[in-house]
Write a protein that holds these residues in place. Structure first.
Motif, PDB file in Angstrom:
ATOM      1  N   VAL A 142       0.506  -0.386 -30.880  1.00 38.52           N
ATOM      2  CA  VAL A 142       0.942  -1.989 -31.756  1.00 38.52           C
ATOM      3  C   VAL A 142      -0.523  -2.438 -32.331  1.00 38.52           C
ATOM      4  N   LEU A 143      -1.569  -2.422 -32.343  1.00 33.87           N
ATOM      5  CA  LEU A 143      -2.606  -3.036 -32.405  1.00 33.87           C
ATOM      6  C   LEU A 143      -3.208  -1.578 -33.448  1.00 33.87           C
ATOM      7  N   GLY A 144      -2.946  -0.637 -33.395  1.00 31.08           N
ATOM      8  CA  GLY A 144      -3.615   0.566 -34.153  1.00 31.08           C
ATOM      9  C   GLY A 144      -4.939   0.621 -33.988  1.00 31.08           C
ATOM     10  N   LEU A 145      -4.939   1.284 -32.726  1.00 24.92           N
ATOM     11  CA  LEU A 145      -6.291   1.498 -31.883  1.00 24.92           C
ATOM     12  C   LEU A 145      -6.766   2.666 -32.367  1.00 24.92           C
ATOM     13  N   PRO A 146      -8.099   2.899 -32.471  1.00 22.55           N
ATOM     14  CA  PRO A 146      -8.006   4.467 -32.374  1.00 22.55           C
ATOM     15  C   PRO A 146      -7.822   5.552 -31.035  1.00 22.55           C
ATOM     16  N   ALA A 147      -7.865   6.692 -31.182  1.00 23.59           N
ATOM     17  CA  ALA A 147      -7.178   7.110 -30.107  1.00 23.59           C
ATOM     18  C   ALA A 147      -8.479   7.286 -28.518  1.00 23.59           C
ATOM     19  N   ALA A 148      -9.286   7.283 -29.042  1.00 25.57           N
ATOM     20  CA  ALA A 148     -10.044   6.973 -27.804  1.00 25.57           C
ATOM     21  C   ALA A 148      -9.908   5.876 -27.162  1.00 25.57           C
ATOM     22  N   ALA A 154      -2.244   3.415 -23.371  1.00 25.16           N
ATOM     23  CA  ALA A 154      -1.379   4.241 -23.091  1.00 25.16           C
ATOM     24  C   ALA A 154      -1.275   4.413 -21.490  1.00 25.16           C
ATOM     25  N   ARG A 155      -2.155   4.602 -21.293  1.00 22.31           N
ATOM     26  CA  ARG A 155      -1.996   5.179 -19.694  1.00 22.31           C
ATOM     27  C   ARG A 155      -1.292   4.116 -19.296  1.00 22.31           C
ATOM     28  N   ARG A 156      -2.460   2.988 -19.124  1.00 20.15           N
ATOM     29  CA  ARG A 156      -1.571   1.758 -18.050  1.00 20.15           C
ATOM     30  C   ARG A 156      -0.376   1.583 -18.154  1.00 20.15           C
ATOM     31  N   GLN A 157      -0.032   1.313 -20.167  1.00 18.68           N
ATOM     32  CA  GLN A 157       1.322   0.917 -20.260  1.00 18.68           C
ATOM     33  C   GLN A 157       2.447   2.387 -19.714  1.00 18.68           C
ATOM     34  N   HIS A 158       2.808   3.413 -20.323  1.00 17.70           N
ATOM     35  CA  HIS A 158       3.129   4.606 -19.169  1.00 17.70           C
ATOM     36  C   HIS A 158       3.352   3.818 -18.055  1.00 17.70           C
ATOM     37  N   GLY A 159       1.936   3.952 -17.580  1.00 17.55           N
ATOM     38  CA  GLY A 159       2.431   3.358 -15.490  1.00 17.55           C
ATOM     39  C   GLY A 159       2.952   2.614 -16.005  1.00 17.55           C
ATOM     40  N   PRO A 259     -15.817  -4.435 -22.561  1.00 18.11           N
ATOM     41  CA  PRO A 259     -16.902  -4.005 -21.945  1.00 18.11           C
ATOM     42  C   PRO A 259     -15.832  -2.568 -20.545  1.00 18.11           C
ATOM     43  N   HIS A 260     -15.289  -2.933 -20.223  1.00 20.09           N
ATOM     44  CA  HIS A 260     -14.745  -1.964 -19.859  1.00 20.09           C
ATOM     45  C   HIS A 260     -13.319  -0.981 -19.999  1.00 20.09           C
ATOM     46  N   LEU A 261     -12.911  -1.227 -21.290  1.00 20.03           N
ATOM     47  CA  LEU A 261     -12.760  -0.201 -22.223  1.00 20.03           C
ATOM     48  C   LEU A 261     -13.243   0.854 -22.879  1.00 20.03           C
ATOM     49  N   PHE A 262     -14.438  -0.321 -22.895  1.00 17.15           N
ATOM     50  CA  PHE A 262     -15.515   1.077 -23.681  1.00 17.15           C
ATOM     51  C   PHE A 262     -16.212   1.752 -22.905  1.00 17.15           C
ATOM     52  N   LEU A 263     -16.387   1.492 -21.642  1.00 18.58           N
ATOM     53  CA  LEU A 263     -16.293   2.462 -20.297  1.00 18.58           C
ATOM     54  C   LEU A 263     -15.559   3.718 -20.518  1.00 18.58           C
ATOM     55  N   LEU A 264     -14.071   3.481 -20.390  1.00 23.58           N
ATOM     56  CA  LEU A 264     -12.703   3.880 -19.934  1.00 23.58           C
ATOM     57  C   LEU A 264     -12.806   5.019 -21.347  1.00 23.58           C
ATOM     58  N   ALA A 265     -13.370   4.252 -22.814  1.00 24.92           N
ATOM     59  CA  ALA A 265     -13.055   5.440 -24.031  1.00 24.92           C
ATOM     60  C   ALA A 265     -14.041   6.179 -24.519  1.00 24.92           C
ATOM     61  N   ALA A 266     -15.481   5.547 -23.680  1.00 20.56           N
ATOM     62  CA  ALA A 266     -16.941   6.702 -23.693  1.00 20.56           C
ATOM     63  C   ALA A 266     -16.197   8.073 -22.703  1.00 20.56           C
ATOM     64  N   ASP A 313       6.627   9.348 -23.316  1.00 20.67           N
ATOM     65  CA  ASP A 313       5.479   9.044 -22.692  1.00 20.67           C
ATOM     66  C   ASP A 313       4.738   9.355 -23.845  1.00 20.67           C
ATOM     67  N   PRO A 314       3.886   8.279 -24.023  1.00 18.58           N
ATOM     68  CA  PRO A 314       2.810   7.975 -25.104  1.00 18.58           C
ATOM     69  C   PRO A 314       1.842   9.524 -24.637  1.00 18.58           C
ATOM     70  N   LEU A 315       1.314  10.266 -23.808  1.00 23.70           N
ATOM     71  CA  LEU A 315       0.377  10.493 -23.650  1.00 23.70           C
ATOM     72  C   LEU A 315       1.291  12.224 -23.748  1.00 23.70           C
ATOM     73  N   ALA A 316       2.061  12.356 -24.015  1.00 22.82           N
ATOM     74  CA  ALA A 316       2.871  13.290 -25.275  1.00 22.82           C
ATOM     75  C   ALA A 316       2.618  13.263 -26.143  1.00 22.82           C
ATOM     76  N   ARG A 317       2.474  12.101 -26.886  1.00 29.76           N
ATOM     77  CA  ARG A 317       1.826  12.528 -28.068  1.00 29.76           C
ATOM     78  C   ARG A 317       0.593  13.200 -29.132  1.00 29.76           C
ATOM     79  N   ALA A 318       0.490  13.900 -29.685  1.00 30.43           N
ATOM     80  CA  ALA A 318      -0.695  14.332 -30.572  1.00 30.43           C
ATOM     81  C   ALA A 318      -1.304  13.161 -31.215  1.00 30.43           C
ATOM     82  N   ASP A 319      -3.279  13.167 -30.396  1.00 31.36           N
ATOM     83  CA  ASP A 319      -4.060  12.816 -30.517  1.00 31.36           C
ATOM     84  C   ASP A 319      -3.635  12.324 -32.420  1.00 31.36           C
ATOM     85  N   SER A 320      -4.065  10.939 -32.978  1.00 34.09           N
ATOM     86  CA  SER A 320      -4.083  10.480 -34.174  1.00 34.09           C
ATOM     87  C   SER A 320      -5.567  10.012 -34.312  1.00 34.09           C
TER      88      SER A 320
END
Length: 320
Positions: A142-148, A154-159, A259-266, A313-320
């Motif tokens: 919804v926010l249009g964040l970069p894939a990383a 997306a994983r969390r919301q899918h859960g 801060p944690h989200l940036f660690l997850l992105a890395a 499943d959002p994880l099944a979509r190709a990264d954009s």
């Protein structure tokens, strides 16, 4: 010769006047999505639940509506505060749509969230309420964040959505699937802050729930109209809302998410560079399976991985 009969003096059996049916009681629990953020009204906010409440009856039966949803609520808030108050109201219908705020916090514990959701559903269903549930789009999309950055969210919301699907089946809930990409793609459904539905979005949620309730014979009124009553904010107003409300949200999340989200992105970027993203996907599947297994009675079969992941499943979509 007999006297004429006085018809006005005849005994008449009094007609029983039926009591009017008790009003349909509708309670709504949740966070800003149900509290009505994005749908301003004359006396505060209305939202999809208020729109739906106005469309449940046809005049032959009243509707008593109480909205317990509070913006910013986490699953613990819903379980500890909203659910007991709603249960005391003894609703016939109870909307239980929450969990997204938990995905925007650190730490995030899907199993604990699932148990709280189950407790809320069990408490209201035990009082005879028909539950209304919904799965929602992941906030990163919804926010249009970069894939990383967006993929961990997306994983969390899918859960969360997997848990909602499971509990909806368990409690025979009226379930609305609002997590598909079409919801994200239609920007007219979203307010300028890109976090909450606009009036058109709230109207769509209300109308979609109304359609499902009508099919069950639980709504008899006309559905809410799809067109907003208020004009959409212009570009200047939209920019002001995005800057002020978006900045406020970032400030609030600067300590418990970013801060944690940036660690997850890395971590996400590292696995992508090594071609091992499938490991993260499998880790997510195991997390979801553990959360669902914690809710399943010992006599019920454990769902397979295929049942955990659906076509949305959002994880099944190709990264954009």
């Amino acid at each position: 010769m007999s006297a004429p009969t006085d018809v006005t003096a005849r005994d008449e059996v009094p007609r029983e006047v039926a009591d009017p049916p008790a009003p349909l009681r509708f309670a709504a629990l949740g966070d800003s999505f149900t509290a009505g953020i994005g749908d301003p009204a004359a006396h505060g906010r209305r939202g999809w639940a208020g729109l739906l409440a106005d469309a449940l009856g046809d005049g032959s039966r009243g509707v008593e509506f109480r909205n317990y949803a509070v913006s910013g609520s986490l699953s613990a808030d819903v379980r500890e505060h909203q659910a007991p108050a709603a249960a005391a109201f003894r609703p016939d219908l109870a909307a239980v749509v929450f969990g997204t705020n938990d995905t925007l916090r650190h730490p995030f514990d899907l199993e604990r969230l699932a148990l709280r959701m189950d407790e809320v559903c069990a408490l209201l269903a035990a009082g005879g309420a028909v539950l209304l549930t919904a799965c929602l789009p992941d906030p990163g999309a919804v926010l249009g964040l970069p894939a990383a950055l967006g993929r961990p969210l997306a994983r969390r919301q899918h859960g969360v959505n997997a848990v909602v699907h499971h509990l909806s089946a368990r409690y025979a809930a009226v379930h609305l699937h609002a997590g598909d990409p079409a919801w994200v793609a239609d920007r007219s459904l979203w307010s300028p802050d890109r976090l909450h539905p606009a009036e058109r979005g709230h109207r769509k949620v209300a109308a979609d729930f109304h359609h499902l309730l009508t099919a069950r014979g639980l709504a008899t009124g006309a559905p809410p109209g799809p067109e907003p009553r208020l004009p959409r904010p212009g570009r200047a107003a939209s920019t002001r809302i995005l800057v002020t409300e978006g900045a406020g949200w970032l400030a609030r999340r600067s300590t418990d998410l970013l801060p944690h989200l940036f660690l997850l992105a890395a971590r996400e970027a590292g696995h992508a560079a090594l071609g091992t993203t499938a490991r993260l996907d499998e880790e997510h599947r195991r997390t979801v399976l553990a959360a669902l297994t914690a809710l399943i009675p010992s006599t019920a079969p454990i769902p397979s991985t295929a049942l955990i992941l659906d076509r949305a499943d959002p994880l099944a979509r190709a990264d954009s």
